[in-house]
Design a protein around this motif. Structure first.
Motif, PDB file in Angstrom:
ATOM      1  N   UNK A 183       0.812  -1.213   0.000  1.00  0.00           N
ATOM      2  CA  UNK A 183       0.000   0.000   0.000  1.00  0.00           C
ATOM      3  C   UNK A 183       0.850   1.270   0.000  1.00  0.00           C
ATOM      4  N   UNK A 184       2.059   1.182   0.550  1.00  0.00           N
ATOM      5  CA  UNK A 184       2.884   2.391   0.606  1.00  0.00           C
ATOM      6  C   UNK A 184       3.230   2.892  -0.785  1.00  0.00           C
ATOM      7  N   UNK A 185       3.325   1.975  -1.744  1.00  0.00           N
ATOM      8  CA  UNK A 185       3.659   2.359  -3.114  1.00  0.00           C
ATOM      9  C   UNK A 185       2.426   2.507  -3.992  1.00  0.00           C
ATOM     10  N   UNK A 186       1.249   2.450  -3.358  1.00  0.00           N
ATOM     11  CA  UNK A 186      -0.008   2.651  -4.074  1.00  0.00           C
ATOM     12  C   UNK A 186      -0.196   1.623  -5.197  1.00  0.00           C
ATOM     13  N   UNK A 187       0.136   0.356  -4.911  1.00  0.00           N
ATOM     14  CA  UNK A 187       0.041  -0.670  -5.935  1.00  0.00           C
ATOM     15  C   UNK A 187      -1.257  -1.467  -5.848  1.00  0.00           C
ATOM     16  N   UNK A 188      -2.136  -1.114  -4.942  1.00  0.00           N
ATOM     17  CA  UNK A 188      -3.393  -1.839  -4.822  1.00  0.00           C
ATOM     18  C   UNK A 188      -4.236  -1.606  -6.072  1.00  0.00           C
ATOM     19  N   UNK A 189      -4.715  -2.688  -6.693  1.00  0.00           N
ATOM     20  CA  UNK A 189      -5.413  -2.569  -7.966  1.00  0.00           C
ATOM     21  C   UNK A 189      -6.741  -3.315  -7.952  1.00  0.00           C
ATOM     22  N   UNK A 190      -7.488  -3.183  -6.866  1.00  0.00           N
ATOM     23  CA  UNK A 190      -8.797  -3.817  -6.794  1.00  0.00           C
ATOM     24  C   UNK A 190      -9.778  -3.193  -7.779  1.00  0.00           C
ATOM     25  N   UNK A 191      -9.561  -1.920  -8.108  1.00  0.00           N
ATOM     26  CA  UNK A 191     -10.505  -1.209  -8.951  1.00  0.00           C
ATOM     27  C   UNK A 191      -9.745  -0.548 -10.093  1.00  0.00           C
ATOM     28  N   UNK A 192     -10.388  -0.494 -11.249  1.00  0.00           N
ATOM     29  CA  UNK A 192      -9.775   0.123 -12.427  1.00  0.00           C
ATOM     30  C   UNK A 192     -10.675   1.274 -12.875  1.00  0.00           C
ATOM     31  N   UNK A 193     -10.153   2.480 -12.788  1.00  0.00           N
ATOM     32  CA  UNK A 193     -10.931   3.665 -13.122  1.00  0.00           C
ATOM     33  C   UNK A 193     -10.701   4.018 -14.587  1.00  0.00           C
ATOM     34  N   UNK A 194     -11.800   4.084 -15.339  1.00  0.00           N
ATOM     35  CA  UNK A 194     -11.723   4.484 -16.740  1.00  0.00           C
ATOM     36  C   UNK A 194     -12.041   5.956 -16.944  1.00  0.00           C
TER      37      UNK A 194
END
Length: 310
Positions: A183-194
């Motif tokens: 999470x510190x590197x903001x790599x969480x990808x549960x959601x994909x914003x278009x």
């Protein structure tokens, strides 16, 4: 939808028949029984006009039931007779997977699913399975399976009609695994914003929107020692709007862009909107965020924020 399952097997999966969920059982008469053997009182439990008020679908036959992994638009699993082929995606603890379904009746017709349709997709923990491993959110045409604790359980998917299930699948395993995102590197990808639109809440108008790696439009000027109130509309890669708010899974936030002037603006966060506060006259760059728990699942490109003297 690409019929991936048809590429995996030859022929149909057979017909899955649901009979008699509640009040839909046939009479207990043996062959040869006549009405002379039963008076009106004996038929209190077999009054089909009364007992079927909530269950008009006496017999729903399902020929195909496929679970779609909405993150990849692939068929993850499908029912074959009394069992499944394939498996559900693993769920990370503290996060969720988004699953849709393709359902076909025994006439070869697709059964529409959705909040405005006759049927919705739902899911429950199977009888006797572990209750504390997963939880669920229902969205009409899809469901979220939420990882509550590491472990394994079994779930059952449902075709929901009014206040009951007209059809339930066999059980299938759901596994919750350790969250391995940094999470510190903001790599969480549960959601994909278009799509992201920024709304000036003083006029309820869209003032800027993200297009690829840049913006169209601009933010309203911010008076020094005052603020502007901005809302947002996030759209995922399935075309669904992502709910934001203090009581929702996601919140709307903002920060100063890396390397930009720090003392020009400050922020207040209110779940579904943010205040950009003018600290000093000048220009800086800000980044908008889709915030989840203690990190951003999505960050926009940077956009200019201008603070002016009243």
């Amino acid at each position: 939808m690409v019929r991936t399952r048809r590429e995996l097997i030859m022929g149909g999966a057979g017909v899955l028949a649901l009979t008699a969920l509640a009040g839909c059982l046939g009479d207990d008469e043996e062959p040869g029984d006549t009405d002379d053997d039963h008076d009106d009182d004996d038929h209190d439990d077999h009054d089909h006009d009364d007992d079927h008020d909530d269950h008009d679908h006496d017999h729903l036959e399902i020929a195909e039931f496929e679970i779609i992994d909405r993150d990849h638009d692939d068929v993850a699993a499908y029912v074959h007779g009394d069992h499944w082929h394939g498996e559900l995606p693993h769920v990370e603890e503290g996060h969720h997977i988004s699953l849709g379904a393709y359902v076909e009746d025994d006439h070869g017709d697709e059964i529409p699913l959705g909040s405005d349709e006759e049927f919705e997709l739902r899911v429950r923990v199977a009888d006797g399975a572990a209750e504390d491993v997963v939880d669920f959110d229902y969205h009409g045409d899809h469901v979220h399976i939420i990882g509550e604790a590491e472990g394994i359980t079994d779930v059952v998917f449902q075709l929901w009609h009014d206040d009951h299930a007209d059809y339930e699948t066999p059980e299938i395993t759901a596994q919750v695994v350790e969250d391995d995102h940094d999470h510190d590197d903001h790599e969480h990808e549960d959601v994909h914003v278009d799509e992201l639109e920024i709304i000036d809440r003083s006029t309820d108008e869209v003032v800027a929107d993200v297009h690829g790696d840049h913006w169209h439009g601009e933010l309203p000027e911010i008076p020094v020692d005052d603020h502007v109130s901005l809302g947002a509309r996030f759209i995922d890669d399935h075309g669904d709007e992502i709910s934001i708010g203090s009581d929702e899974e996601y919140e709307f936030r903002a920060r100063v862009a890396d390397g930009a002037e720090e003392d020009v603006v400050d922020f207040d966060f209110h779940g579904d909107h943010v205040h950009l506060i003018g600290e000093s006259v000048g220009e800086t760059e800000v980044v908008f965020q889709l915030w989840h728990d203690d990190h951003a699942d999505y960050e926009s490109p940077s956009i200019e924020a201008v603070v002016v003297d009243e």
